[in-house]
Enzyme design. Sequence first.
Site, mmCIF file in Angstrom:
data_model
loop_
_atom_site.group_PDB
_atom_site.id
_atom_site.type_symbol
_atom_site.label_atom_id
_atom_site.label_comp_id
_atom_site.label_asym_id
_atom_site.label_seq_id
_atom_site.Cartn_x
_atom_site.Cartn_y
_atom_site.Cartn_z
ATOM 1 C CB SER A 235 -0.953 0.008 1.196
ATOM 2 O OG SER A 235 -1.873 -1.044 1.083
ATOM 3 C CB THR A 278 -3.533 -4.708 7.134
ATOM 4 O OG1 THR A 278 -3.601 -6.042 6.636
ATOM 5 C CG2 THR A 278 -2.151 -4.441 7.694
ATOM 6 C CE LYS A 282 -8.105 -5.854 6.938
ATOM 7 N NZ LYS A 282 -8.452 -6.516 5.689
ATOM 8 N N GLY A 342 -12.481 -20.754 3.654
ATOM 9 C CA GLY A 342 -11.984 -19.966 4.783
ATOM 10 C C GLY A 342 -13.126 -19.223 5.452
ATOM 11 C CB ALA A 343 -14.857 -19.311 8.223
ATOM 12 N N GLY A 345 -11.686 -13.077 8.875
ATOM 13 C CA GLY A 345 -12.186 -11.721 8.650
ATOM 14 C C GLY A 345 -12.416 -11.419 7.179
ATOM 15 C CG LEU A 368 -18.459 -27.314 10.557
ATOM 16 C CD1 LEU A 368 -18.082 -27.210 9.083
ATOM 17 C CD2 LEU A 368 -19.037 -28.698 10.866
ATOM 18 C CE1 TYR A 431 -1.422 -8.328 -0.373
ATOM 19 C CE2 TYR A 431 0.623 -7.943 -1.547
ATOM 20 C CZ TYR A 431 -0.157 -7.781 -0.430
ATOM 21 O OH TYR A 431 0.331 -7.060 0.636
HETATM 22 P P1 ATR Z 1 -8.125 -13.134 7.645
HETATM 23 O O1 ATR Z 1 -8.633 -11.966 8.411
HETATM 24 O O2 ATR Z 1 -6.993 -12.814 6.701
HETATM 25 O O3 ATR Z 1 -9.211 -13.876 6.934
HETATM 26 P P2 ATR Z 1 -8.058 -15.019 9.846
HETATM 27 O O4 ATR Z 1 -9.261 -14.383 10.438
HETATM 28 O O5 ATR Z 1 -6.936 -15.387 10.739
HETATM 29 O O6 ATR Z 1 -7.427 -14.113 8.717
HETATM 30 O O7 ATR Z 1 -8.563 -16.337 9.033
HETATM 31 C C1 ATR Z 1 -7.674 -17.231 8.512
HETATM 32 C C2 ATR Z 1 -8.433 -18.287 7.700
HETATM 33 O O8 ATR Z 1 -7.464 -19.168 7.140
HETATM 34 C C3 ATR Z 1 -9.358 -19.161 8.537
HETATM 35 O O9 ATR Z 1 -10.410 -19.611 7.738
HETATM 36 C C4 ATR Z 1 -8.434 -20.329 8.901
HETATM 37 O O10 ATR Z 1 -9.092 -21.519 9.227
HETATM 38 P P3 ATR Z 1 -9.538 -21.803 10.767
HETATM 39 O O11 ATR Z 1 -10.748 -20.975 10.994
HETATM 40 O O12 ATR Z 1 -9.795 -23.249 10.801
HETATM 41 O O13 ATR Z 1 -8.373 -21.396 11.611
HETATM 42 C C5 ATR Z 1 -7.712 -20.496 7.599
HETATM 43 N N1 ATR Z 1 -6.474 -21.241 7.746
HETATM 44 C C6 ATR Z 1 -5.309 -20.779 8.235
HETATM 45 N N2 ATR Z 1 -4.385 -21.759 8.208
HETATM 46 C C7 ATR Z 1 -4.982 -22.855 7.674
HETATM 47 C C8 ATR Z 1 -4.549 -24.180 7.359
HETATM 48 N N3 ATR Z 1 -3.291 -24.566 7.587
HETATM 49 N N4 ATR Z 1 -5.444 -25.031 6.804
HETATM 50 C C9 ATR Z 1 -6.709 -24.646 6.556
HETATM 51 N N5 ATR Z 1 -7.173 -23.399 6.833
HETATM 52 C C10 ATR Z 1 -6.326 -22.523 7.384
#
Ligand code: ATR
Length: 481
Positions: A235, A278, A282, A342-343, A345, A368, A431
């Site tokens: 940025s 970031t 957030k 992914g779940a 932020g 889950l 990215y």
């Molecule tokens: P962001 O704000 O960038 O989305 P975050 O809130 O830390 O970052 O979320 C990270 C995501 O990557 C989550 O979905 C996490 O899965 P969990 O909720 O099970 O932790 C996922 N993630 C990180 N490392 C992972 C891995 N080795 N395998 C699968 N999912 C992973």
Amino acid sequence: MICLTLAESTLDEDIIKLKENREYIDLAELRLDALSESEMGKASTFPSLVDVPVILTFRRVQDGGKREISEKARRQALLEALEGSFSYVDIEEDIKRSEVEEKARAKGVRIIRSLHDFEKVPEDIFSRLYHLSEKGDIAKIAVTPRSFQDVLTLFRVEEELRGIEKIVIGMGGYGVCTRILYKRLGSFLTFASDNEVAPGQVSARTLKLEYRADEINDKTAVYGIIGNPVMHSASPLMHNRGFHAIKYNAVYVPFLVDNVRSFFMFAEFIKMRGFSVTVPFKVDVLSYLGNITREVKQIGSCNTVVRVPGMWKGINTDYYGFIKPIVSDIEGGRIKSALVIGAGGASHAIVWALRNYGVKVTILNRTLSRAETIARLNVCDYDSIENARKYEGSVDLIVQTTSVGLYPDEDKNPIEGFNFTGREIVYDIIYKPRMTKLLKEAEKAGCTLHYGAEMLLEQGKLQFEAFTGYHYPRWVDSGLM
Ligand code: ATR
């Protein structure tokens, strides 16, 4: 002024370094402690070989120096070098009267009286700095902030000790902003190097061309990005190029922060106009905002903060940045269903964006319960990431939002073994690298790809508008694509 620290083992190599950086610097510091034994004897000739004023320095090991040597021998080396036409000499705070000092004064060489602390910012920093300047010398402190609160202390130096000639440096990650905004600390120079001779040093080229650090003045509007980590952020390059192109007297700085509270104090103190947010702040910033947009409220996270009369306002441009590259495919009916991997932020913002456009979403996550939370809030389905293959052939869009595959773990793919039909649009928000393992596999199958850099650029453009009131200049290379 920008000062290049020269710490090569020969004078010839120092001269090469200086020439490479010549257009970005105003002066140089010759570090005697880095020179080999034989080269040290020739140091007095150095100022006559270059066309910038030179600071003579022999750092002790305890102050970050490179050479084990007796104190007597060190002073002897300084005395011999002072035969040459150096403009400044660095003498440590605790060296009382010395021949080096006498010789420097007799020759009219300015003394930089320095204090180093690699552990902390000393509590009595204001009085120490004052004493360093007592004999009319330039006072220098290079200390190590351990928190963002310490950074704020360093920025207060100018308020406490205005009018004193000084150099105030915060070393290490927290201190990088003090090197860029050196003029705001009342420092008369900032040190730069290509190879981080001191912790946190930035290259002279970056200081001069990207941050235009030597052009910053009292009127310069300060923007930035807070995060932890933050130095990898693309940025600053994008926003600084944009500011320069529209001739806006502003700078955008990376701020490594440990807590949001001290940053808001700092932002008030230096009258910031706005900043990007970031990971991992957030959500933390929300409690400091007097006004938030509907997106921020719905998504529960904020990536952009701007000053509005009497308060800070929070915006979320991630949402818009994500959707922009695919909006025509949604509106044209090509995207009706999506799998979001992914779940966290980022996923939350993306799911909300897709639901806003009526796309049917299934969230897949390792944990889950996190997928369930987002799914409940946004009326969509969820499943364990292990079941990814169940969805083969049944979705139009696949969005990857986890950190799996991010540099340096580029050989990872969160849905290893997933078979693409080739009809899917696959969008990875990572990215770095541009082409993730997931995208490579999708490309092999003939899928349409979208890259994290697209989202980054679009959300950044919107931030730029929020910051300046102007569109991001179309003719500028943002450095992102
Ligand atoms: P962001 O704000 O960038 O989305 P975050 O809130 O830390 O970052 O979320 C990270 C995501 O990557 C989550 O979905 C996490 O899965 P969990 O909720 O099970 O932790 C996922 N993630 C990180 N490392 C992972 C891995 N080795 N395998 C699968 N999912 C992973």
